[in-house]
Design a protein around this motif. Structure first.
Motif, PDB file in Angstrom:
ATOM      1  N   ILE A 144      33.193  34.621 -42.784  1.00  0.00           N
ATOM      2  CA  ILE A 144      33.653  33.893 -43.976  1.00  0.00           C
ATOM      3  C   ILE A 144      32.728  34.105 -45.175  1.00  0.00           C
ATOM      4  CG2 ILE A 144      34.802  32.161 -42.544  1.00  0.00           C
ATOM      5  CD1 ILE A 144      32.551  30.206 -43.205  1.00  0.00           C
ATOM      6  N   CYS A 145      31.719  34.953 -45.001  1.00  0.00           N
ATOM      7  CA  CYS A 145      30.716  35.185 -46.045  1.00  0.00           C
ATOM      8  C   CYS A 145      31.006  36.478 -46.801  1.00  0.00           C
ATOM      9  CB  CYS A 145      29.328  35.249 -45.414  1.00  0.00           C
ATOM     10  SG  CYS A 145      27.997  35.483 -46.590  1.00  0.00           S
ATOM     11  N   LYS A 146      30.855  36.423 -48.128  1.00  0.00           N
ATOM     12  CA  LYS A 146      31.112  37.582 -48.976  1.00  0.00           C
ATOM     13  C   LYS A 146      29.830  38.322 -49.354  1.00  0.00           C
ATOM     14  CE  LYS A 146      34.028  36.840 -52.243  1.00  0.00           C
ATOM     15  NZ  LYS A 146      34.615  36.378 -53.543  1.00  0.00           N
ATOM     16  N   LYS A 147      28.728  37.586 -49.663  1.00  0.00           N
ATOM     17  CA  LYS A 147      27.554  38.229 -50.226  1.00  0.00           C
ATOM     18  C   LYS A 147      26.266  37.984 -49.438  1.00  0.00           C
ATOM     19  CE  LYS A 147      29.318  38.084 -54.982  1.00  0.00           C
ATOM     20  NZ  LYS A 147      29.068  37.611 -56.362  1.00  0.00           N
ATOM     21  N   ARG A 148      25.950  36.733 -49.148  1.00  0.00           N
ATOM     22  CA  ARG A 148      24.640  36.432 -48.550  1.00  0.00           C
ATOM     23  C   ARG A 148      24.775  35.318 -47.515  1.00  0.00           C
ATOM     24  NH1 ARG A 148      19.588  37.748 -49.291  1.00  0.00           N
ATOM     25  NH2 ARG A 148      20.159  38.961 -51.158  1.00  0.00           N
ATOM     26  N   ILE A 149      24.074  35.496 -46.386  1.00  0.00           N
ATOM     27  CA  ILE A 149      24.025  34.465 -45.347  1.00  0.00           C
ATOM     28  C   ILE A 149      22.580  34.092 -45.098  1.00  0.00           C
ATOM     29  CG2 ILE A 149      24.117  36.233 -43.502  1.00  0.00           C
ATOM     30  CD1 ILE A 149      25.658  34.084 -41.827  1.00  0.00           C
ATOM     31  N   VAL A 150      22.314  32.785 -45.039  1.00  0.00           N
ATOM     32  CA  VAL A 150      20.973  32.269 -44.762  1.00  0.00           C
ATOM     33  C   VAL A 150      21.125  31.171 -43.713  1.00  0.00           C
ATOM     34  CG1 VAL A 150      18.813  31.428 -45.751  1.00  0.00           C
ATOM     35  CG2 VAL A 150      20.444  32.635 -47.224  1.00  0.00           C
ATOM     36  N   ILE A 151      20.575  31.400 -42.521  1.00  0.00           N
ATOM     37  CA  ILE A 151      20.724  30.422 -41.442  1.00  0.00           C
ATOM     38  C   ILE A 151      19.387  30.208 -40.733  1.00  0.00           C
ATOM     39  CG2 ILE A 151      23.148  31.007 -41.079  1.00  0.00           C
ATOM     40  CD1 ILE A 151      22.297  32.514 -38.521  1.00  0.00           C
ATOM     41  N   SER A 152      19.261  29.047 -40.120  1.00  0.00           N
ATOM     42  CA  SER A 152      18.119  28.832 -39.235  1.00  0.00           C
ATOM     43  C   SER A 152      18.630  28.391 -37.871  1.00  0.00           C
ATOM     44  CB  SER A 152      17.142  27.808 -39.807  1.00  0.00           C
ATOM     45  OG  SER A 152      17.700  26.512 -39.861  1.00  0.00           O
ATOM     46  N   VAL A 153      17.960  28.873 -36.838  1.00  0.00           N
ATOM     47  CA  VAL A 153      18.291  28.560 -35.449  1.00  0.00           C
ATOM     48  C   VAL A 153      17.015  28.098 -34.751  1.00  0.00           C
ATOM     49  CG1 VAL A 153      20.165  30.254 -35.399  1.00  0.00           C
ATOM     50  CG2 VAL A 153      17.854  30.930 -34.670  1.00  0.00           C
ATOM     51  N   SER A 154      17.167  27.506 -33.588  1.00  0.00           N
ATOM     52  CA  SER A 154      15.990  27.106 -32.824  1.00  0.00           C
ATOM     53  C   SER A 154      15.232  28.342 -32.345  1.00  0.00           C
ATOM     54  CB  SER A 154      16.391  26.253 -31.617  1.00  0.00           C
ATOM     55  OG  SER A 154      16.885  25.002 -32.042  1.00  0.00           O
ATOM     56  N   SER A 155      13.914  28.294 -32.480  1.00  0.00           N
ATOM     57  CA  SER A 155      13.057  29.428 -32.145  1.00  0.00           C
ATOM     58  C   SER A 155      12.523  29.291 -30.723  1.00  0.00           C
ATOM     59  CB  SER A 155      11.883  29.487 -33.127  1.00  0.00           C
ATOM     60  OG  SER A 155      10.899  30.380 -32.683  1.00  0.00           O
ATOM     61  N   ARG A 156      12.714  30.338 -29.916  1.00  0.00           N
ATOM     62  CA  ARG A 156      12.217  30.281 -28.540  1.00  0.00           C
ATOM     63  C   ARG A 156      10.687  30.307 -28.498  1.00  0.00           C
ATOM     64  NH1 ARG A 156      14.861  34.258 -24.254  1.00  0.00           N
ATOM     65  NH2 ARG A 156      16.597  33.560 -25.557  1.00  0.00           N
ATOM     66  N   LEU A 157      10.091  31.215 -29.259  1.00  0.00           N
ATOM     67  CA  LEU A 157       8.632  31.282 -29.284  1.00  0.00           C
ATOM     68  C   LEU A 157       8.046  30.009 -29.875  1.00  0.00           C
ATOM     69  CD1 LEU A 157       8.134  34.985 -30.437  1.00  0.00           C
ATOM     70  CD2 LEU A 157       7.775  34.055 -28.147  1.00  0.00           C
ATOM     71  N   GLY A 158       8.747  29.447 -30.871  1.00  0.00           N
ATOM     72  CA  GLY A 158       8.272  28.203 -31.465  1.00  0.00           C
ATOM     73  C   GLY A 158       8.420  27.012 -30.546  1.00  0.00           C
ATOM     74  N   SER A 159       9.405  27.062 -29.653  1.00  0.00           N
ATOM     75  CA  SER A 159       9.672  25.936 -28.753  1.00  0.00           C
ATOM     76  C   SER A 159       8.795  25.942 -27.513  1.00  0.00           C
ATOM     77  CB  SER A 159      11.142  25.947 -28.324  1.00  0.00           C
ATOM     78  OG  SER A 159      11.997  25.799 -29.429  1.00  0.00           O
ATOM     79  N   LEU A 160       8.373  27.104 -27.063  1.00  0.00           N
ATOM     80  CA  LEU A 160       7.597  27.188 -25.822  1.00  0.00           C
ATOM     81  C   LEU A 160       6.333  26.323 -25.824  1.00  0.00           C
ATOM     82  CD1 LEU A 160       8.113  30.955 -25.011  1.00  0.00           C
ATOM     83  CD2 LEU A 160       8.562  29.073 -23.429  1.00  0.00           C
ATOM     84  N   PRO A 161       5.587  26.234 -26.944  1.00  0.00           N
ATOM     85  CA  PRO A 161       4.397  25.377 -26.922  1.00  0.00           C
ATOM     86  C   PRO A 161       4.699  23.897 -26.678  1.00  0.00           C
ATOM     87  CG  PRO A 161       4.250  26.943 -28.730  1.00  0.00           C
ATOM     88  CD  PRO A 161       5.642  27.044 -28.174  1.00  0.00           C
ATOM     89  N   TYR A 162       5.930  23.457 -26.962  1.00  0.00           N
ATOM     90  CA  TYR A 162       6.265  22.050 -26.717  1.00  0.00           C
ATOM     91  C   TYR A 162       6.107  21.689 -25.244  1.00  0.00           C
ATOM     92  CZ  TYR A 162       8.570  22.153 -31.316  1.00  0.00           C
ATOM     93  OH  TYR A 162       8.854  22.266 -32.650  1.00  0.00           O
TER      94      TYR A 162
END
Length: 309
Positions: A144-162
């Motif tokens: 559904i995007c024509k020009k630019r997509i900017v998304i954030s998802v959960s990070s596996r490397l960022g979550s492992l220290p939890y």
């Protein structure tokens, strides 16, 4: 309906979600850093952008921001309490006429035509809560995007220290005396979390290999009538980039908002945040540091991707 979606709908539609989520930047330093990073990223990429789809838009932090910059925004979220709060805040900011509010799930974007929006955004990891459909959802956001997509998802490397730090959120509490119930729970559970902690290598290895946080226990809690946290799929940086490329996204840049701040103790973070000059300079440097591709996977919670169609 998949359990991931059922659990997400119950969690995000809790009556107090709108009010609590709208105050996160008043409550947690990691939210300040992450949202500052995203704001800088968006405002540096607005040339030629008139229409925006904000998927999982929450209380309107970025819908309202982009509307104030003249964009017409479709604010799409699974939570009615958060949509209600977003409408209230949009009216207060004088941009209610620039935002269309729709309730729905990211798994259901079929009503939108191809290339409907100049920019598509989705932040704070709603894509990760759509497991096992996360790749399909990314494909639909790209479609559904024509020009630019900017998304954030959960990070596996960022979550492992939890998994080796049950008090990780304490580092980012801005005001220990605030009335937020989660802050009170964190502080009240501090000693017990440390005393009962043990390092579970199997759990770490499982998250490392499978990328999935949650599952059977969350489903059982849901079936008992509880409100568990979302079943969450966490992405590796090269995995996210590969998925986006497969759907035709080009010139992809990755970032890990919060990577620099993870190295700083709470006492110093609070001191920085409470001094306007230090805060401004710190957030500027965090943006530069966290945008370095060598640290993108170690963002506090999210892995951010910005690309072109």
């Amino acid at each position: 309906m998949d359990y991931s979606r059922k659990i997400s709908e119950r969690l995000w539609n809790m009556p107090d979600k709108g009010e609590r989520e709208s105050r996160r930047e008043e409550t947690f330093i990691d939210d300040i850093i992450q949202k500052s990073h995203i704001e800088k990223e968006l405002l540096s990429n607005l040339e030629g952008i008139k229409t925006v789809f904000d998927g999982g838009a929450g209380c309107g932090r970025f819908s309202i921001l982009l509307a104030k910059y003249g964009c017409f925004v479709t604010h799409f979220d699974i939570s009615q309490p958060m949509i209600d709060k977003a409408k209230e805040l949009a009216e207060r900011e004088g941009v209610l006429d620039k935002i269309t509010f729709l309730r729905g799930a990211l798994e259901d974007l079929g009503d939108f035509d191809d290339k409907s929006f100049d920019m598509v955004i989705s932040f704070d990891a709603p894509v990760s809560y759509t497991h096992p459909h996360q790749e399909q959802v990314i494909g639909e956001l790209v479609r559904i995007c024509k020009k630019r997509i900017v998304i954030s998802v959960s990070s596996r490397l960022g979550s492992l220290p939890y998994l080796a730090n049950p008090i990780n959120k304490h580092q980012f509490i801005l005001d220990e005396n605030c009335e937020d119930p989660y802050v009170k729970w964190c502080l009240g559970n501090w000693s017990n979390a440390i005393e009962t902690f043990h390092f579970d290598k199997n759990s770490v290895e499982k998250l490392w290999s499978e990328g999935l946080m949650g599952g059977r226990e969350e489903i059982e809690e849901y079936e008992r009538g509880g409100t568990p946290w979302c079943i969450t799929y966490t992405f590796m940086p090269d995995e996210l980039k590969s998925i986006l490329q497969r759907f035709g996204v080009k010139n992809i840049n990755l970032a890990g908002p919060g990577a620099y701040a993870r190295t700083i103790p709470n006492e110093l973070l609070v001191k920085i945040m409470n001094d306007p000059k230090q805060r401004s300079e710190f957030l500027e440097f965090c943006y530069r540091y966290d945008s370095n591709p060598f640290v993108c996977g170690m963002g506090k919670d999210n892995l951010l991707a910005n690309g072109e169609l």
